[in-house]
Enzyme design. Structure first.
Site, PDB file in Angstrom:
ATOM      1  CG  ASN A 250      -9.118   4.150   1.049  1.00 35.18           C
ATOM      2  OD1 ASN A 250      -8.827   5.388   1.183  1.00 35.18           O
ATOM      3  ND2 ASN A 250      -8.176   3.374   0.813  1.00 35.18           N
TER       4      ASN A 250
ATOM      5  NE  ARG B 246      -6.058   3.695   4.248  1.00 38.64           N
ATOM      6  CZ  ARG B 246      -5.301   3.335   3.561  1.00 38.64           C
ATOM      7  NH1 ARG B 246      -5.621   2.967   2.371  1.00 38.64           N
ATOM      8  NH2 ARG B 246      -3.905   3.739   3.835  1.00 38.64           N
TER       9      ARG B 246
ATOM     10  CG  HIS C 155       0.641   1.677   4.800  1.00 39.19           C
ATOM     11  ND1 HIS C 155       2.068   1.971   4.504  1.00 39.19           N
ATOM     12  CD2 HIS C 155      -0.206   2.287   3.749  1.00 39.19           C
ATOM     13  CE1 HIS C 155       2.242   2.627   3.123  1.00 39.19           C
ATOM     14  NE2 HIS C 155       0.859   2.541   3.038  1.00 39.19           N
TER      15      HIS C 155
ATOM     16  NE  ARG D 187       3.463   9.576   0.240  1.00 40.54           N
ATOM     17  CZ  ARG D 187       2.723   8.380   0.355  1.00 40.54           C
ATOM     18  NH1 ARG D 187       2.792   7.442   0.822  1.00 40.54           N
ATOM     19  NH2 ARG D 187       1.320   8.658   0.368  1.00 40.54           N
TER      20      ARG D 187
END
Ligand code: ADP
Length: 398
Positions: A7, A92, A181, A242
């Site tokens: 990742n 990922r 996700h 965020r």
């Protein structure tokens, strides 16, 4: 077969070596500050809890991957005798656009498609690509598989993914909701039917992935019908840094009054907003601690977070046509049992009730009362295992 799951972020790289014979994690680690002074490396091997940790500058992801492979094969504190034991690498990748509805073997052709999607998420897609390139360079001939954060959400119907903007922006620029996700939502969606004792095709539920980044998904018959993140991970509920949903006109107003350009504005919405913007920290634990001491901003931030989550759950109960279950997962969802209870307390009018005796940290299972109209579950997520499973499945067919 052992699969190396990668990742890769802009300055970090997380990795896990998973033995697919029993899906156990052999080793995992994190390289931080790649390309920045003081790169930090840490690997923990499960067996014997052996740790390799050091600080040494690494200029790019290729150097980081080389360090990972050296540590994995370290004679004293490594996890494997040689790189031959690694069957493939699973990566990922942030954005699969509309091109990738499932994971894909990395080939020259698929790499071109992945690169073509950079404009949709440059901050993540570029480092994701760098991670793949690094593995190709350091382990030539080893298969690589790309697993997209967006792919699981590709089942959404147009009514859920179209924005109310001129249609040509969808046709020409592919502006639409994608959702993220995906590996977590997919993993949880696979687990929920086991707890409900029903077939996946008969289940309707809402998944709340509540971490630093947070997103909800509405699942019917194992497929996503709606999700809260959009073209980018900025949309949806309040997150660590965020903003989640804001009136787009806010941007022009703030920019006109501060002199910020659009890049600074979006950086503010992505990195300096949410819990961090409203209160003292992006971390739920800090916000809670400050609220407990009477900090008004921290209290307000928690109220905004809870209220917005309740509104989304209400909306997604409509999206699925009456949910069988609401599921909490990821850092906050798995650990902050009080925050989950607060969210559910606002749904009491619908007959949803948490059982305080079952509402325990990190334990997988049903946490609602026997008479709750909608079951509430807490299930720890696993974002690496779906990547390893897809990688195994794809390379097994080679
Ligand atoms: P990421 O999106 O970075 O993977 P995580 O899923 O690890 O994030 O979730 C991070 C969030 O989980 C942080 O807000 C953190 O405060 C919260 N968290 C982790 N442990 C606890 C805990 N014991 N109590 C409350 N919040 C927690």
């Amino acid at each position: 077969m052992k699969i190396l799951v990668i990742n890769a972020g802009s300055s970090s790289l997380k990795f896990q070596l998973i033995d697919m014979d029993d899906e156990s994690v052999k080793a995992k680690g994190l390289v931080e500050r790649i390309g920045i002074e003081g790169t930090h490396f840490k690997q923990t091997v499960t067996e014997g809890n052996k740790v390799i940790e050091f600080t040494r500058n690494m200029a790019d992801h290729t150097e980081a991957i080389s360090a990972v492979l050296a540590a994995l094969t370290d004679k004293e504190n490594g996890a494997i005798a040689s790189l031959d034991e690694i069957g493939a690498c699973g990566h990922r990748v942030l954005h699969g656009g509309e091109t990738f509805k499932a994971s894909a073997l990395v080939t020259d052709e698929s790499m071109k498609e992945i690169e073509a999607l950079v404009p949709l998420g440059p901050l993540h897609q570029r480092p994701n690509i760098a991670g793949i390139r690094a593995c190709q360079e350091v382990m030539p001939g080893k298969p690589n598989v790309a697993v997209f954060d967006t792919a699981f959400h590709q089942t959404m119907p147009p009514k859920a993914y179209l924005y109310g903007v001129p249609y040509e922006y969808y046709t020409n620029l592919k502006v639409r909701r994608y959702g993220f996700h995906g590996t977590s939502h997919r993993f949880i969606a696979g687990e929920v039917p086991k707890y409900l004792g029903k077939k996946p095709e008969d289940c309707k539920f809402i998944i709340c992935h509540l971490g630093n980044g947070s997103s909800l998904s509405a699942i019917v018959g194992g497929k996503v019908v709606d999700t809260s993140m959009g073209l980018t991970p900025l949309e949806g509920i309040l997150m660590g840094t965020r903003s989640g949903d804001v009136d787009p006109a806010v941007l022009e107003y703030i920019m006109d009054n501060t002199g910020m350009d659009i890049h600074e504005m979006l950086n503010t919405l992505n990195k300096k907003s949410g819990f961090a913007g409203l209160s003292c920290s992006s971390d739920m634990r800090d916000v809670k601690a400050a609220a407990a001491k009477g900090d008004a901003q921290a209290k307000a931030a928690l109220e905004v977070w809870t209220y917005r989550l309740q509104k989304y759950i209400g909306a997604y109960n409509v999206a699925v046509g009456g949910a069988d279950a609401i599921v909490f997962t990821a850092g906050i969802g798995e650990n902050d049992v009080d925050a989950c209870a607060d969210v559910i307390s606002g749904l009491g009018f619908m007959g949803v009730k948490i059982d305080p005796a079952k509402n325990k940290r990190g334990v997988a299972g049903i946490i609602s009362t026997d008479d709750s109209t909608i079951k509430v579950l807490r299930i720890p997520t696993n974002e690496e295992l779906p990547i390893a499973r897809d990688t195994l499945e794809i390379v097994s067919k080679l």
